[in-house]
Enzyme design. Sequence first.
Site, PDB file in Angstrom:
ATOM      1  N   ASP A 179      34.222  88.481 -63.987  1.00  0.00           N
ATOM      2  CA  ASP A 179      34.669  87.103 -63.856  1.00  0.00           C
ATOM      3  C   ASP A 179      34.751  86.692 -62.387  1.00  0.00           C
ATOM      4  OD1 ASP A 179      36.056  84.644 -65.135  1.00  0.00           O
ATOM      5  OD2 ASP A 179      37.512  85.291 -63.633  1.00  0.00           O
TER       6      ASP A 179
ATOM      7  N   ASN B 134      46.624  78.744 -66.730  1.00  0.00           N
ATOM      8  CA  ASN B 134      46.590  80.005 -65.984  1.00  0.00           C
ATOM      9  C   ASN B 134      47.766  80.133 -65.024  1.00  0.00           C
ATOM     10  OD1 ASN B 134      44.486  81.520 -66.921  1.00  0.00           O
ATOM     11  ND2 ASN B 134      43.145  81.199 -65.150  1.00  0.00           N
TER      12      ASN B 134
ATOM     13  N   THR C 250      41.800  82.065 -68.449  1.00  0.00           N
ATOM     14  CA  THR C 250      42.061  83.472 -68.761  1.00  0.00           C
ATOM     15  C   THR C 250      43.350  83.701 -69.546  1.00  0.00           C
ATOM     16  OG1 THR C 250      40.788  84.175 -66.843  1.00  0.00           O
ATOM     17  CG2 THR C 250      42.367  85.760 -67.739  1.00  0.00           C
TER      18      THR C 250
END
Length: 437
Positions: free
Chosen positions: A194, A90, A69
């Site tokens: 997600d 991340n 992400t």
Amino acid sequence: MSIMRYLLIGAVLCTCAGSMPSLEDHHKLLLLSIDGVRWDQTDDMKGFRYIQENGVRAEYMIPAFPSHTSPCHMSIATGLHTESHGVVHNGYYDLKNNRTGQTGFHGALFISEWFDNGQEPIWITASSQGLKSGGYLYPGSNCTYKGRVPTRSILDAYPTIPTENDWRKRIDDVISWFNDDDFDFIALYLEGLDEISHEFGPNSKEVYHEKQVVDRFLQYMFKQVKLAGLEDDLNIIIVSDHGQLDVEVSYVDEKGINLTRYIDPNWITFVFSYGPLGLIEPVPEFKTRVYETLKSAHSHMDVYYKEDIPERYHYKNHERVPSIVVVAHPGYQMYDEHPGFEALGGDHGYDNRLEQMRAIYYSVGPSFKKGVRITEFESINVYPLMCYLLGLDPATNNGTLDILYSILKKDEEERKFDMKKTLTILAFTCFVLYTLL
């Protein structure tokens, strides 16, 4: 002769510059990121069909590597590859100073030093050039970049799974920022799809249900934009950061790769296993042993010395990347110790060229053509497009406006204005040349 050459060059530059929006006459811009929407998940959603009919759709968008992400969001926001913007993971860690404390995704969002690596995201480009910019939960938008911040940012200190009403409040707030506070640019983030995909898998009935929530949000957003009178003054770009693939939870013992099962803890100074990505810094004298041991340890992972990481990942040329990197094959995940391994129904972070990692790109608004479908492109090309739409001088980046320039429209009045300006400049140039001769 040199004077004439400079005059002609100047005339050409002025003519070209005339077609670019300026800081004074640009339209407003909303960047909406919906986390984890895979390229092939939108065909049955009314909100996306509306954009396809009234705007632009890409076949798919190629995310950054690793397809996690934060790295992906920063590539969209800066136009830089991961090795250039430095958000290589991340989670947060400090390999350079041998501080191996690690965070998950959300914990890292509060650490400015993780995001502030000399790059310039779009909200900083905008605020630095006099525009009002905001970040609403968009990863990295609440951080400070060389002492600079957006005009406004929001980040939840204690995140919870959002409800449909929470999402609607976000777009209501964004509309208010645009209309009541005269913002020029806002980056908005939606996370729910997600999270559901991680828990149940991207092809689950739970994800299908969540897609309906996203679809209703999009329809609500377009309704609110119209009610606010922004239809003719707001460009909207909708992206996802990456796709997602199924992980067979019933095969946790086989598909969960425990790196510390294969290497002696005394051989390493740092290990961080997260989804399909494993980062390892060996003790120098054990570097070869660690590498060779891992190479033969498991048939469903690729092990690289840092210098041998494939060029197409654009990952190896940053000091935060350790000496050994491990990438699991599709459907496999890594962990350091067991118990404590959380089996997931779906995951991402894999090779960014995998079909299941493909992201989405849609755009609609007064600056975009209607009913256009384009081929795939890399996410680094969104930043120069956004700068162009806002009339901004872009920071150094790896993208190019050439990739997406063809999706922009110019109405008849703009074409007439450009032609009139071109003829005026050329006439003036001819007059100056005649005078000099």
